[in-house]
Scaffold this active site. Structure first.
Site, short mmCIF file in Angstrom:
data_model
loop_
_atom_site.label_atom_id
_atom_site.label_comp_id
_atom_site.label_asym_id
_atom_site.label_seq_id
_atom_site.Cartn_x
_atom_site.Cartn_y
_atom_site.Cartn_z
N CYS A 1 0.86 -1.17 -0.17
CA CYS A 1 0.16 -0.29 0.28
C CYS A 1 0.37 1.41 0.11
CB CYS A 1 -1.18 0.03 1.07
SG CYS A 1 -2.33 -1.15 1.14
N HIS B 1 -8.87 3.74 -3.07
CA HIS B 1 -7.32 2.89 -2.05
C HIS B 1 -6.91 2.35 -3.31
CE1 HIS B 1 -3.74 1.83 -0.46
NE2 HIS B 1 -4.62 1.16 0.79
N GLY C 1 -0.06 -3.00 4.21
CA GLY C 1 -0.11 -4.85 5.02
C GLY C 1 1.01 -5.07 4.90
N CYS D 1 -0.95 2.83 6.47
CA CYS D 1 -0.79 2.02 7.15
C CYS D 1 -0.54 1.18 5.37
CB CYS D 1 -1.53 1.23 7.80
SG CYS D 1 -2.86 1.07 6.85
#
Length: 396
Positions: free
Chosen positions: A94, A353, A385, A383
């Site tokens: 991400c 996203h 993964g 954040c």
């Protein structure tokens, strides 16, 4: 390499409107999406000779489909830039789009480049299914197929099971850990949709949103300005029978791309433009994978500490909203932060996203907001993964 680090400037930043899964951008290959923003970015600076771009960095979280074989280089070729312009693709899931910005800025800062493009792209609609190779030749049984759209697949059996939970289950764990209820998550999601809708209506995205040839959604497709707390409350939890995380208080699956033009002082003169902002400090941190949503907490602290700033000094803060639960968990751990400056034009719960593009999108958003204000300090954070956090400070 130079004796001192050079200042790095954001000259311009663009992004596509973010498409919903199976929506307006689903017919566009990810390498074409990347080429679209790259071409648009370069064309907005006519004084710049494209041959002067020293490198192109693009983030991508998948890499298993049409974006394989180094999507950054493919974008250079498809956008019609000179073949002498190289390109490299980076993956921090991400955080990939922001990682591309960090790596491009680092190359400029140490003198390895003067002008670079950094960005990210993802088509979650077009992410393929994959089949692992069998352990022996000519198997007679059926083979399992994995979707590469999102999350874990082909998990290493040596990984502890608590580390490999679904992302939504990770959001449930974080919500439970911090006592964040369903009502708070739904209220956060509604606010994100309303802010995004107002921003588009007021033309606040006009400076950065660029159309994709032949496909032009009027705005980010997942914004629901007609939703309500009552409508959100009717949605069922997705990951636990009595859970709190729903499709309404989570970021959706999306397609999109974003790109930024970065330069040093010499490169800036070649563009003939005033920069939007200057790249500041950055930090990346790790955390237990099931708590991935809290990854930005320490990354933001470290980036601000290195910049000699604290949350009270910020003009704007773009925090990627993977889930309302994780965003709220992070916000509760930064004392002194004014919540009104966080995602003032809406966040990923509404906007979407597209994994590899989001870091570049929010970095560009901070740069445009600082330019509109005339001065100030901003930060972008995500954040990630498998348990990481990434943050980047910008100044003007």
């Amino acid at each position: 390499m130079t004796d001192r680090l050079k200042d790095v400037y954001v000259v311009d930043a663009v992004r596509t409107p973010v498409g919903r899964y199976g929506g307006a951008l689903s017919g566009v290959r990810p390498d074409d999406l990347a080429a679209s923003v790259l071409g648009a970015l370069v064309s907005r600076t006519p004084a710049l000779d494209p041959a002067r771009v020293d490198d192109v960095f693009f983030g991508n979280a998948n890499g298993a489909g049409e974006e394989n074989r180094d999507v950054a280089r493919m974008a250079v070729l498809l956008a019609g830039l000179p073949v002498t312009v190289p390109g490299t693709t980076v993956n921090r899931l991400c955080g990939s789009g922001m990682e591309a910005v960090v790596q491009a800025a680092r190359a400029i800062a140490v003198g390895d480049a003067s002008i670079a493009v950094a960005g990210g792209v993802e088509s979650m609609s077009r992410a393929p299914w994959v089949v692992p190779k069998p352990g022996r030749a000519f198997p007679t049984g059926h083979q399992e197929m994995f979707s590469t759209t999102l999350g874990w697949r082909m998990v290493n059996p040596r990984m502890p099971k608590e580390w490999t939970v679904a992302l939504g289950e990770g959001a449930e764990i974080v919500a439970e850990r911090h006592g964040i209820g369903r009502e708070a998550q739904d209220a956060f999601a509604l606010d994100s949709h309303l802010k995004a809708a107002r921003a588009w209506e007021a033309g606040l995205y006009d400076a950065e949103a660029v159309p994709v040839d032949g496909v032009d959604p009027a705005r980010d497709e997942c914004i629901r300005d007609n939703t309500s707390l009552e409508a959100l409350a009717r949605l069922k939890p997705v990951f636990r029978q009595n859970g709190t995380v729903t499709a309404g208080n989570s970021s959706p699956l999306n397609d999109g791309a974003a790109a930024l033009l970065l330069t040093d002082e010499d490169g800036l003169r070649a563009t003939g433009r005033e920069p939007l902002a200057r790249i500041g400090t950055t930090a990346v941190t790790g955390i237990e994978p099931q708590y991935f949503g809290e990854g930005p907490v320490e990354a933001v602290r470290r980036a601000l500490r290195k910049a000699g700033r604290d949350t009270g000094d910020l003009l704007t803060f773009e925090l990627n909203e993977a889930f309302a639960a994780q965003a709220l968990a992070c916000l509760g751990q930064w004392p002194g932060l004014d919540p009104a400056i966080v995602n003032p034009r809406g966040g990923a719960t509404a906007i979407g996203h597209p994994l590899g593009a989001s870091g570049a999108r929010i970095t560009g958003a901070v740069a445009h907001q600082l330019a509109a204000a005339g001065s100030g300090t901003g930060i972008a954070a995500l954040c990630i993964g498998v348990g990481q956090g990434l943050a980047l400070v910008l100044e003007r």
